[in-house]
Write a protein that holds these residues in place. Structure first.
Motif, PDB file in Angstrom:
ATOM      1  N   THR A   1      49.719  34.260  53.829  1.00  0.00           N
ATOM      2  CA  THR A   1      49.287  35.249  52.843  1.00  0.00           C
ATOM      3  C   THR A   1      50.200  36.467  52.939  1.00  0.00           C
ATOM      4  OG1 THR A   1      47.722  36.185  54.434  1.00  0.00           O
ATOM      5  CG2 THR A   1      46.884  34.542  52.898  1.00  0.00           C
TER       6      THR A   1
ATOM      7  N   ASN B   1      51.298  40.019  53.112  1.00  0.00           N
ATOM      8  CA  ASN B   1      50.541  41.257  53.322  1.00  0.00           C
ATOM      9  C   ASN B   1      51.451  42.290  53.983  1.00  0.00           C
ATOM     10  OD1 ASN B   1      48.444  43.039  53.343  1.00  0.00           O
ATOM     11  ND2 ASN B   1      47.103  41.857  54.660  1.00  0.00           N
TER      12      ASN B   1
ATOM     13  N   LEU C   1      34.255  41.265  53.321  1.00  0.00           N
ATOM     14  CA  LEU C   1      35.623  41.041  52.843  1.00  0.00           C
ATOM     15  C   LEU C   1      35.645  40.657  51.367  1.00  0.00           C
ATOM     16  CD1 LEU C   1      37.125  39.088  55.877  1.00  0.00           C
ATOM     17  CD2 LEU C   1      37.849  41.340  55.081  1.00  0.00           C
ATOM     18  N   VAL C   2      34.728  39.805  50.958  1.00  0.00           N
ATOM     19  CA  VAL C   2      34.685  39.395  49.553  1.00  0.00           C
ATOM     20  C   VAL C   2      34.310  40.582  48.661  1.00  0.00           C
ATOM     21  CG1 VAL C   2      33.491  37.930  47.877  1.00  0.00           C
ATOM     22  CG2 VAL C   2      34.190  36.986  50.083  1.00  0.00           C
TER      23      VAL C   2
ATOM     24  N   ARG D   1      37.295  42.956  48.279  1.00  0.00           N
ATOM     25  CA  ARG D   1      38.348  42.477  47.381  1.00  0.00           C
ATOM     26  C   ARG D   1      37.971  42.729  45.923  1.00  0.00           C
ATOM     27  NH1 ARG D   1      42.149  38.222  47.474  1.00  0.00           N
ATOM     28  NH2 ARG D   1      42.419  38.832  49.655  1.00  0.00           N
TER      29      ARG D   1
ATOM     30  N   GLY E   1      36.916  41.857  42.066  1.00  0.00           N
ATOM     31  CA  GLY E   1      37.385  40.811  41.163  1.00  0.00           C
ATOM     32  C   GLY E   1      36.246  40.077  40.481  1.00  0.00           C
TER      33      GLY E   1
ATOM     34  N   GLN F   1      40.867  33.599  47.467  1.00  0.00           N
ATOM     35  CA  GLN F   1      40.702  34.318  48.730  1.00  0.00           C
ATOM     36  C   GLN F   1      40.345  33.333  49.834  1.00  0.00           C
ATOM     37  OE1 GLN F   1      37.879  37.529  48.554  1.00  0.00           O
ATOM     38  NE2 GLN F   1      38.439  38.350  50.550  1.00  0.00           N
TER      39      GLN F   1
ATOM     40  N   LEU G   1      44.016  44.456  55.908  1.00  0.00           N
ATOM     41  CA  LEU G   1      43.784  44.472  54.467  1.00  0.00           C
ATOM     42  C   LEU G   1      44.727  45.476  53.813  1.00  0.00           C
ATOM     43  CD1 LEU G   1      39.866  44.679  54.512  1.00  0.00           C
ATOM     44  CD2 LEU G   1      41.212  42.667  53.877  1.00  0.00           C
ATOM     45  N   LYS G   2      44.775  45.447  52.497  1.00  0.00           N
ATOM     46  CA  LYS G   2      45.448  46.525  51.792  1.00  0.00           C
ATOM     47  C   LYS G   2      44.650  47.810  51.994  1.00  0.00           C
ATOM     48  CE  LYS G   2      47.603  43.580  48.316  1.00  0.00           C
ATOM     49  NZ  LYS G   2      47.756  43.287  46.868  1.00  0.00           N
TER      50      LYS G   2
ATOM     51  N   GLU H   1      41.457  48.317  49.984  1.00  0.00           N
ATOM     52  CA  GLU H   1      40.437  47.352  50.379  1.00  0.00           C
ATOM     53  C   GLU H   1      39.845  47.705  51.735  1.00  0.00           C
ATOM     54  OE1 GLU H   1      41.746  43.325  50.241  1.00  0.00           O
ATOM     55  OE2 GLU H   1      42.387  43.443  48.152  1.00  0.00           O
TER      56      GLU H   1
END
Length: 455
Positions: A240, A242, A287-288, A291, A293, A383, A437-438, A441
Protein backbone atom coordinates in the motif's frame (compact mmCIF):
# COMPACT_ATOMS: atom_id res chain seq x y z
CA UNK A 1 8.51 13.12 2.17
CA UNK A 2 12.07 13.49 3.43
CA UNK A 3 13.01 12.34 6.92
CA UNK A 4 14.20 14.90 9.48
CA UNK A 5 16.15 12.15 11.25
CA UNK A 6 19.82 12.64 10.33
CA UNK A 7 21.87 9.47 10.70
CA UNK A 8 25.62 9.25 10.24
CA UNK A 9 27.09 5.84 9.40
CA UNK A 10 30.05 4.97 11.63
CA UNK A 11 30.81 1.39 10.61
CA UNK A 12 29.80 -1.07 7.90
CA UNK A 13 30.76 -4.68 8.45
CA UNK A 14 29.35 -8.16 8.89
CA UNK A 15 29.16 -10.32 12.00
CA UNK A 16 30.07 -13.95 11.45
CA UNK A 17 29.21 -16.96 13.63
CA UNK A 18 31.58 -17.55 16.55
CA UNK A 19 33.13 -20.69 15.09
CA UNK A 20 36.04 -21.99 13.03
CA UNK A 21 33.75 -24.40 11.24
CA UNK A 22 34.34 -24.81 7.50
CA UNK A 23 31.14 -26.79 6.97
CA UNK A 24 28.77 -25.65 4.27
CA UNK A 25 25.17 -26.82 4.05
CA UNK A 26 21.80 -26.10 2.52
CA UNK A 27 18.30 -26.06 3.97
CA UNK A 28 15.08 -26.38 1.95
CA UNK A 29 12.11 -24.04 2.12
CA UNK A 30 8.76 -25.44 3.19
CA UNK A 31 5.39 -24.54 1.72
CA UNK A 32 4.97 -21.92 4.47
CA UNK A 33 8.28 -20.33 3.44
CA UNK A 34 7.59 -20.21 -0.29
CA UNK A 35 4.21 -18.65 0.47
CA UNK A 36 6.00 -15.51 1.75
CA UNK A 37 9.20 -15.33 -0.30
CA UNK A 38 8.34 -12.21 -2.38
CA UNK A 39 6.45 -10.53 0.46
CA UNK A 40 7.86 -7.17 1.74
CA UNK A 41 10.63 -7.25 4.35
CA UNK A 42 9.80 -7.23 8.06
CA UNK A 43 11.46 -4.39 9.99
CA UNK A 44 11.43 -3.97 13.77
CA UNK A 45 13.13 -1.47 16.10
CA UNK A 46 14.01 -1.91 19.78
CA UNK A 47 14.79 1.37 21.58
CA UNK A 48 16.85 1.31 24.81
CA UNK A 49 17.09 4.43 26.93
CA UNK A 50 20.34 5.06 28.84
CA UNK A 51 20.71 8.54 30.31
CA UNK A 52 24.15 10.12 29.79
CA UNK A 53 25.26 7.41 27.38
CA UNK A 54 28.52 8.72 25.92
CA UNK A 55 29.91 7.61 22.55
CA UNK A 56 33.05 6.42 24.36
CA UNK A 57 31.15 4.10 26.71
CA UNK A 58 28.93 2.90 23.90
CA UNK A 59 31.86 2.06 21.60
CA UNK A 60 34.04 0.59 24.35
CA UNK A 61 31.52 -1.56 26.19
CA UNK A 62 28.02 -1.82 24.76
CA UNK A 63 28.86 -2.26 21.07
CA UNK A 64 31.57 -4.94 21.58
CA UNK A 65 29.24 -6.92 23.84
CA UNK A 66 26.43 -6.70 21.29
CA UNK A 67 28.72 -7.92 18.50
CA UNK A 68 30.23 -10.74 20.55
CA UNK A 69 26.89 -12.03 21.77
CA UNK A 70 25.44 -11.75 18.24
CA UNK A 71 28.33 -13.83 16.92
CA UNK A 72 27.60 -16.60 19.44
CA UNK A 73 23.87 -16.31 18.73
CA UNK A 74 24.54 -16.88 15.03
CA UNK A 75 26.53 -20.01 15.90
CA UNK A 76 23.31 -21.45 17.34
CA UNK A 77 21.26 -20.04 14.43
CA UNK A 78 23.73 -20.85 11.68
CA UNK A 79 21.30 -20.87 8.72
CA UNK A 80 20.48 -17.20 9.42
CA UNK A 81 24.10 -16.26 8.71
CA UNK A 82 23.81 -17.64 5.18
CA UNK A 83 21.82 -16.51 2.17
CA UNK A 84 18.67 -17.38 0.32
CA UNK A 85 19.76 -18.45 -3.17
CA UNK A 86 18.03 -19.53 -6.37
CA UNK A 87 20.43 -21.13 -8.87
CA UNK A 88 19.20 -21.42 -12.44
CA UNK A 89 19.01 -25.22 -12.18
CA UNK A 90 16.98 -25.19 -8.93
CA UNK A 91 13.15 -25.32 -9.14
CA UNK A 92 12.79 -23.25 -5.97
CA UNK A 93 15.03 -21.14 -3.69
CA UNK A 94 16.82 -22.62 -0.70
CA UNK A 95 18.98 -21.52 2.23
CA UNK A 96 22.72 -21.91 1.71
CA UNK A 97 25.47 -21.35 4.27
CA UNK A 98 29.19 -21.36 3.47
CA UNK A 99 32.24 -20.46 5.57
CA UNK A 100 32.76 -16.72 6.11
CA UNK A 101 29.08 -15.96 5.58
CA UNK A 102 27.67 -13.50 8.08
CA UNK A 103 25.00 -10.95 8.86
CA UNK A 104 25.26 -7.40 7.43
CA UNK A 105 25.87 -5.09 10.39
CA UNK A 106 25.92 -1.28 10.50
CA UNK A 107 26.70 1.12 13.35
CA UNK A 108 25.26 4.62 13.07
CA UNK A 109 24.66 7.76 15.11
CA UNK A 110 21.47 9.83 15.11
CA UNK A 111 20.88 13.48 15.93
CA UNK A 112 17.18 12.88 16.64
CA UNK A 113 15.70 13.55 20.07
CA UNK A 114 15.32 10.08 21.63
CA UNK A 115 12.35 10.97 23.82
CA UNK A 116 10.49 12.48 20.90
CA UNK A 117 11.04 9.61 18.50
CA UNK A 118 9.99 7.00 21.10
CA UNK A 119 6.83 8.61 22.47
CA UNK A 120 3.37 7.53 21.40
CA UNK A 121 2.52 10.78 19.64
CA UNK A 122 2.19 11.45 15.93
CA UNK A 123 5.39 11.35 13.86
CA UNK A 124 6.22 11.23 10.17
CA UNK A 125 6.44 7.56 9.30
CA UNK A 126 9.68 8.05 7.37
CA UNK A 127 11.47 9.24 10.53
CA UNK A 128 12.19 5.63 11.45
CA UNK A 129 13.46 4.53 8.03
CA UNK A 130 17.09 5.69 8.53
CA UNK A 131 17.30 3.43 11.61
CA UNK A 132 16.74 0.29 9.54
CA UNK A 133 19.28 -1.45 7.30
CA UNK A 134 17.87 -2.70 4.02
CA UNK A 135 18.60 -6.27 2.94
CA UNK A 136 20.63 -6.79 -0.21
CA UNK A 137 18.50 -8.79 -2.65
CA UNK A 138 18.88 -9.79 -6.28
CA UNK A 139 17.19 -12.21 -8.64
CA UNK A 140 19.22 -15.19 -7.43
CA UNK A 141 20.41 -14.26 -3.91
CA UNK A 142 19.14 -12.47 -0.82
CA UNK A 143 20.48 -11.88 2.67
CA UNK A 144 18.17 -13.21 5.34
CA UNK A 145 18.63 -10.73 8.18
CA UNK A 146 20.43 -7.40 8.62
CA UNK A 147 21.20 -5.48 11.81
CA UNK A 148 21.68 -1.76 12.46
CA UNK A 149 22.72 -0.37 15.85
CA UNK A 150 22.12 3.38 16.17
CA UNK A 151 23.49 5.51 19.00
CA UNK A 152 21.59 8.52 20.31
CA UNK A 153 24.37 10.31 22.25
CA UNK A 154 23.54 10.93 25.92
CA UNK A 155 20.11 9.33 25.41
CA UNK A 156 20.31 5.66 24.41
CA UNK A 157 20.52 3.39 21.39
CA UNK A 158 18.30 1.26 19.20
CA UNK A 159 18.61 -2.11 17.52
CA UNK A 160 17.02 -2.47 14.11
CA UNK A 161 16.49 -5.90 12.59
CA UNK A 162 15.36 -6.46 9.03
CA UNK A 163 14.35 -9.97 8.04
CA UNK A 164 13.33 -11.72 4.84
CA UNK A 165 9.83 -13.11 5.25
CA UNK A 166 10.75 -16.35 3.46
CA UNK A 167 13.01 -17.18 6.40
CA UNK A 168 11.36 -15.83 9.55
CA UNK A 169 7.81 -15.32 10.73
CA UNK A 170 6.98 -13.09 13.69
CA UNK A 171 7.53 -15.75 16.36
CA UNK A 172 10.90 -16.78 14.87
CA UNK A 173 12.15 -13.20 14.59
CA UNK A 174 11.09 -12.38 18.15
CA UNK A 175 12.74 -15.55 19.47
CA UNK A 176 16.01 -14.66 17.72
CA UNK A 177 16.13 -11.26 19.42
CA UNK A 178 15.21 -12.78 22.80
CA UNK A 179 17.99 -15.38 22.39
CA UNK A 180 20.50 -12.66 21.54
CA UNK A 181 19.37 -10.48 24.47
CA UNK A 182 19.41 -13.39 26.93
CA UNK A 183 22.92 -14.41 25.85
CA UNK A 184 24.24 -10.84 26.02
CA UNK A 185 22.88 -10.47 29.54
CA UNK A 186 24.33 -13.82 30.63
CA UNK A 187 27.78 -12.95 29.28
CA UNK A 188 27.68 -9.68 31.21
CA UNK A 189 27.43 -11.53 34.51
CA UNK A 190 30.72 -13.41 34.05
CA UNK A 191 32.39 -13.42 30.60
CA UNK A 192 34.48 -16.48 31.56
CA UNK A 193 31.48 -18.58 32.54
CA UNK A 194 29.74 -20.68 29.91
CA UNK A 195 26.20 -19.26 29.52
CA UNK A 196 23.21 -21.50 30.16
CA UNK A 197 20.27 -21.43 27.77
CA UNK A 198 16.57 -21.60 28.35
CA UNK A 199 15.15 -24.65 26.50
CA UNK A 200 12.41 -22.60 24.85
CA UNK A 201 15.05 -20.37 23.21
CA UNK A 202 17.07 -23.21 21.65
CA UNK A 203 16.22 -22.96 17.93
CA UNK A 204 15.04 -25.82 15.74
CA UNK A 205 15.55 -25.73 11.98
CA UNK A 206 14.18 -29.21 11.29
CA UNK A 207 12.26 -28.90 8.02
CA UNK A 208 11.22 -32.55 7.97
CA UNK A 209 8.49 -31.96 10.55
CA UNK A 210 6.40 -29.99 8.02
CA UNK A 211 4.84 -32.35 5.52
CA UNK A 212 3.88 -31.42 1.97
CA UNK A 213 3.02 -34.60 0.08
CA UNK A 214 1.22 -32.85 -2.80
CA UNK A 215 3.92 -30.25 -3.55
CA UNK A 216 2.05 -27.12 -2.54
CA UNK A 217 5.43 -25.38 -2.12
CA UNK A 218 5.95 -25.37 -5.91
CA UNK A 219 2.38 -24.18 -6.47
CA UNK A 220 3.25 -21.10 -4.40
CA UNK A 221 6.52 -20.57 -6.30
CA UNK A 222 4.58 -20.61 -9.57
CA UNK A 223 1.95 -18.23 -8.12
CA UNK A 224 4.65 -15.70 -7.29
CA UNK A 225 6.21 -16.10 -10.74
CA UNK A 226 2.84 -15.38 -12.36
CA UNK A 227 2.27 -12.36 -10.11
CA UNK A 228 5.71 -10.72 -10.40
CA UNK A 229 6.32 -11.94 -13.99
CA UNK A 230 9.92 -12.69 -13.11
CA UNK A 231 11.98 -15.43 -11.47
CA UNK A 232 13.46 -13.37 -8.67
CA UNK A 233 14.15 -13.17 -4.94
CA UNK A 234 13.61 -9.42 -4.93
CA UNK A 235 10.75 -8.56 -2.60
CA UNK A 236 7.78 -6.34 -3.29
CA UNK A 237 8.63 -2.76 -2.19
CA UNK A 238 5.20 -2.18 -0.65
CA UNK A 239 1.62 -3.36 -0.79
CA UNK A 240 0.00 0.00 0.00
CA UNK A 241 1.69 3.26 -1.08
CA UNK A 242 1.90 5.51 2.00
CA UNK A 243 4.86 7.80 1.42
CA UNK A 244 3.21 10.73 3.22
CA UNK A 245 1.95 8.74 6.22
CA UNK A 246 2.26 9.57 9.89
CA UNK A 247 2.75 7.07 12.70
CA UNK A 248 1.33 6.90 16.21
CA UNK A 249 0.90 4.35 19.00
CA UNK A 250 -2.34 3.85 20.90
CA UNK A 251 -2.90 1.84 24.06
CA UNK A 252 -5.81 -0.24 25.25
CA UNK A 253 -5.70 -0.98 28.97
CA UNK A 254 -7.29 -4.06 30.50
CA UNK A 255 -10.18 -1.81 31.57
CA UNK A 256 -10.58 -0.48 28.02
CA UNK A 257 -10.76 -4.00 26.63
CA UNK A 258 -13.42 -4.90 29.18
CA UNK A 259 -15.48 -1.89 28.07
CA UNK A 260 -15.27 -3.08 24.47
CA UNK A 261 -16.23 -6.60 25.57
CA UNK A 262 -19.26 -5.34 27.48
CA UNK A 263 -20.46 -3.35 24.49
CA UNK A 264 -19.96 -6.23 22.05
CA UNK A 265 -21.79 -8.66 24.31
CA UNK A 266 -24.84 -6.45 24.24
CA UNK A 267 -25.08 -7.12 20.50
CA UNK A 268 -24.04 -10.76 20.35
CA UNK A 269 -22.98 -13.28 22.98
CA UNK A 270 -21.97 -16.34 21.01
CA UNK A 271 -18.50 -15.55 19.73
CA UNK A 272 -14.87 -15.69 20.83
CA UNK A 273 -14.24 -12.50 22.82
CA UNK A 274 -10.48 -12.75 23.36
CA UNK A 275 -8.32 -9.67 23.87
CA UNK A 276 -6.94 -10.22 20.35
CA UNK A 277 -10.39 -10.28 18.72
CA UNK A 278 -11.71 -7.31 20.69
CA UNK A 279 -8.63 -5.23 19.92
CA UNK A 280 -8.83 -5.92 16.19
CA UNK A 281 -12.57 -5.34 16.05
CA UNK A 282 -12.33 -1.97 17.81
CA UNK A 283 -9.29 -0.73 15.85
CA UNK A 284 -10.62 -1.93 12.48
CA UNK A 285 -13.91 -0.09 13.04
CA UNK A 286 -12.02 3.11 13.88
CA UNK A 287 -9.87 2.71 10.75
CA UNK A 288 -12.84 2.28 8.43
CA UNK A 289 -14.61 5.29 9.94
CA UNK A 290 -11.44 7.37 9.69
CA UNK A 291 -11.09 6.58 5.97
CA UNK A 292 -14.66 7.67 5.22
CA UNK A 293 -15.94 7.22 1.68
CA UNK A 294 -18.90 5.31 0.27
CA UNK A 295 -20.87 2.99 2.54
CA UNK A 296 -20.70 0.17 0.00
CA UNK A 297 -16.94 0.24 -0.58
CA UNK A 298 -15.17 -3.09 -0.03
CA UNK A 299 -13.17 -3.91 3.10
CA UNK A 300 -10.75 -6.85 3.30
CA UNK A 301 -9.85 -7.66 6.89
CA UNK A 302 -8.18 -10.47 8.79
CA UNK A 303 -5.02 -11.72 10.47
CA UNK A 304 -2.21 -14.24 10.19
CA UNK A 305 -2.55 -17.43 12.25
CA UNK A 306 0.30 -19.47 13.74
CA UNK A 307 -0.09 -23.19 12.96
CA UNK A 308 2.71 -24.63 15.11
CA UNK A 309 0.44 -26.20 17.71
CA UNK A 310 -2.30 -26.99 15.18
CA UNK A 311 -0.52 -29.19 12.64
CA UNK A 312 -0.40 -32.97 12.96
CA UNK A 313 2.18 -33.69 14.15
CA UNK A 314 2.55 -30.32 15.92
CA UNK A 315 5.54 -28.11 15.18
CA UNK A 316 7.58 -27.09 18.25
CA UNK A 317 7.22 -23.47 19.36
CA UNK A 318 10.99 -23.00 19.00
CA UNK A 319 10.86 -23.85 15.28
CA UNK A 320 12.67 -21.19 13.22
CA UNK A 321 10.99 -20.55 9.90
CA UNK A 322 7.52 -19.75 8.70
CA UNK A 323 4.55 -21.62 10.08
CA UNK A 324 1.83 -19.01 9.54
CA UNK A 325 -0.91 -18.34 7.02
CA UNK A 326 -3.30 -15.41 6.51
CA UNK A 327 -7.06 -15.58 6.98
CA UNK A 328 -9.27 -12.85 5.51
CA UNK A 329 -12.91 -11.93 5.23
CA UNK A 330 -14.61 -9.42 2.93
CA UNK A 331 -17.36 -6.98 3.95
CA UNK A 332 -18.49 -3.45 3.11
CA UNK A 333 -17.83 -0.24 5.01
CA UNK A 334 -21.42 0.00 6.25
CA UNK A 335 -20.93 -3.20 8.26
CA UNK A 336 -18.21 -1.42 10.24
CA UNK A 337 -19.76 2.02 10.62
CA UNK A 338 -23.18 1.03 11.93
CA UNK A 339 -23.87 0.99 15.67
CA UNK A 340 -23.06 -2.70 16.06
CA UNK A 341 -19.87 -2.47 13.97
CA UNK A 342 -17.51 -3.75 16.67
CA UNK A 343 -19.78 -6.72 17.37
CA UNK A 344 -20.03 -7.48 13.63
CA UNK A 345 -16.24 -7.55 13.17
CA UNK A 346 -15.72 -9.52 16.39
CA UNK A 347 -18.20 -12.14 15.18
CA UNK A 348 -16.49 -12.51 11.80
CA UNK A 349 -13.03 -12.80 13.39
CA UNK A 350 -14.37 -15.27 15.96
CA UNK A 351 -15.78 -17.42 13.15
CA UNK A 352 -12.32 -17.53 11.58
CA UNK A 353 -10.75 -18.63 14.87
CA UNK A 354 -13.36 -21.36 15.27
CA UNK A 355 -12.57 -22.63 11.79
CA UNK A 356 -8.88 -22.79 12.67
CA UNK A 357 -9.60 -24.58 15.93
CA UNK A 358 -11.71 -27.15 14.07
CA UNK A 359 -8.71 -27.90 11.89
CA UNK A 360 -9.97 -26.08 8.81
CA UNK A 361 -6.52 -24.69 8.10
CA UNK A 362 -5.19 -22.68 5.20
CA UNK A 363 -2.29 -24.06 3.19
CA UNK A 364 -4.32 -25.28 0.23
CA UNK A 365 -3.04 -25.02 -3.31
CA UNK A 366 -5.15 -21.94 -4.03
CA UNK A 367 -4.37 -20.04 -0.80
CA UNK A 368 -1.65 -17.83 -2.26
CA UNK A 369 -3.39 -17.25 -5.58
CA UNK A 370 -6.47 -16.01 -3.70
CA UNK A 371 -4.34 -13.67 -1.56
CA UNK A 372 -2.52 -12.28 -4.60
CA UNK A 373 -5.86 -11.63 -6.28
CA UNK A 374 -6.93 -9.66 -3.22
CA UNK A 375 -3.64 -7.72 -3.28
CA UNK A 376 -4.32 -6.63 -6.84
CA UNK A 377 -7.56 -4.98 -5.72
CA UNK A 378 -5.75 -2.68 -3.26
CA UNK A 379 -4.83 -0.26 -6.02
CA UNK A 380 -8.51 0.02 -6.90
CA UNK A 381 -9.41 1.74 -3.62
CA UNK A 382 -10.28 -1.31 -1.54
CA UNK A 383 -9.29 -0.90 2.11
CA UNK A 384 -7.23 -3.78 3.51
CA UNK A 385 -6.93 -4.25 7.28
CA UNK A 386 -4.25 -6.64 8.49
CA UNK A 387 -2.01 -7.26 11.49
CA UNK A 388 1.72 -7.43 12.09
CA UNK A 389 3.03 -8.64 15.44
CA UNK A 390 1.00 -10.25 18.18
CA UNK A 391 -0.20 -9.71 21.73
CA UNK A 392 1.45 -13.07 22.51
CA UNK A 393 5.00 -11.90 21.75
CA UNK A 394 6.70 -10.36 24.78
CA UNK A 395 8.86 -7.98 22.74
CA UNK A 396 9.43 -5.79 25.80
CA UNK A 397 11.09 -8.72 27.57
CA UNK A 398 14.25 -8.42 25.42
CA UNK A 399 16.70 -7.04 28.00
CA UNK A 400 20.30 -7.06 26.71
CA UNK A 401 21.55 -6.02 30.20
CA UNK A 402 20.74 -2.32 30.03
CA UNK A 403 17.05 -2.56 30.85
CA UNK A 404 13.89 -3.42 28.97
CA UNK A 405 13.11 -1.52 25.74
CA UNK A 406 11.51 1.88 26.13
CA UNK A 407 9.70 1.35 22.82
CA UNK A 408 9.37 -1.33 20.16
CA UNK A 409 8.17 -0.40 16.68
CA UNK A 410 7.33 -2.44 13.60
CA UNK A 411 8.58 -0.05 10.93
CA UNK A 412 7.33 -2.05 7.95
CA UNK A 413 3.61 -1.56 8.66
CA UNK A 414 3.75 1.58 6.52
CA UNK A 415 4.55 -0.64 3.52
CA UNK A 416 1.99 -3.39 4.04
CA UNK A 417 -1.05 -1.47 5.32
CA UNK A 418 -1.24 -3.36 8.61
CA UNK A 419 -1.51 -2.32 12.24
CA UNK A 420 1.20 -3.35 14.71
CA UNK A 421 0.25 -5.27 17.85
CA UNK A 422 2.30 -5.87 21.00
CA UNK A 423 1.75 -6.76 24.60
CA UNK A 424 1.92 -3.57 26.71
CA UNK A 425 5.28 -2.66 28.17
CA UNK A 426 3.89 -2.23 31.68
CA UNK A 427 2.69 -5.86 31.92
CA UNK A 428 -0.79 -4.70 32.89
CA UNK A 429 -2.61 -6.95 30.46
CA UNK A 430 -3.09 -4.15 27.97
CA UNK A 431 -2.21 -3.87 24.29
CA UNK A 432 -0.15 -1.44 22.19
CA UNK A 433 -1.45 -0.65 18.70
CA UNK A 434 0.79 0.99 16.10
CA UNK A 435 -0.93 2.74 13.20
CA UNK A 436 0.29 4.51 10.05
CA UNK A 437 -2.22 6.73 8.23
CA UNK A 438 -2.42 9.91 6.24
CA UNK A 439 -2.30 12.93 8.54
CA UNK A 440 -5.96 13.87 8.20
CA UNK A 441 -7.07 10.26 8.69
CA UNK A 442 -4.85 10.00 11.79
CA UNK A 443 -6.57 13.00 13.36
CA UNK A 444 -9.98 11.40 12.81
CA UNK A 445 -8.79 7.99 13.96
CA UNK A 446 -7.31 9.40 17.17
CA UNK A 447 -10.56 11.16 18.02
CA UNK A 448 -12.63 8.06 17.30
CA UNK A 449 -10.30 5.82 19.29
CA UNK A 450 -10.36 8.02 22.42
CA UNK A 451 -14.01 9.06 22.29
CA UNK A 452 -15.21 5.54 21.61
CA UNK A 453 -13.74 4.35 24.91
CA UNK A 454 -15.46 7.17 26.75
CA UNK A 455 -18.80 6.18 25.30
Amino acid sequence: MASSNTVKIQEVTQVTPFSDSTTEFSLPLTLYDTFWFNFPLVERLYFYQITDLTPRFFNSFILPDLKHSLSITLLQNLPLAGNLIWPTDAPKPYIYYSPNDGVPFIVAESTEDFNSITDNGVHEAVELHPLILQLVTSDDQAAMIAIQITLFPNQGFCIGITSHHAILDGRSSTMFIKYWAYLCKQLGKDPKEEPSFLPELIPSFDRTIIEDPTGIDMEYVNNWFAYTRTRSLKVLPHLTPNTDGVRATFELTREDIQKIRNQAEKQQQRFHLSTFVLTLAYVFVCLVKARGGEDNREIIFGFTADYRSRLDPPVPLNYVGNCVMPHFRIAIARDFTEENGVAFVAEKLSDVIKEIERGELEGRQDTLSRMLTLMETLSEGVQCLGVSGSTQFDVYGSDFRWGRPRKVEIVSIDRIGAIALAKSRDKSGGVEVGVVLKKQEMEVFSSLFVDGLKD
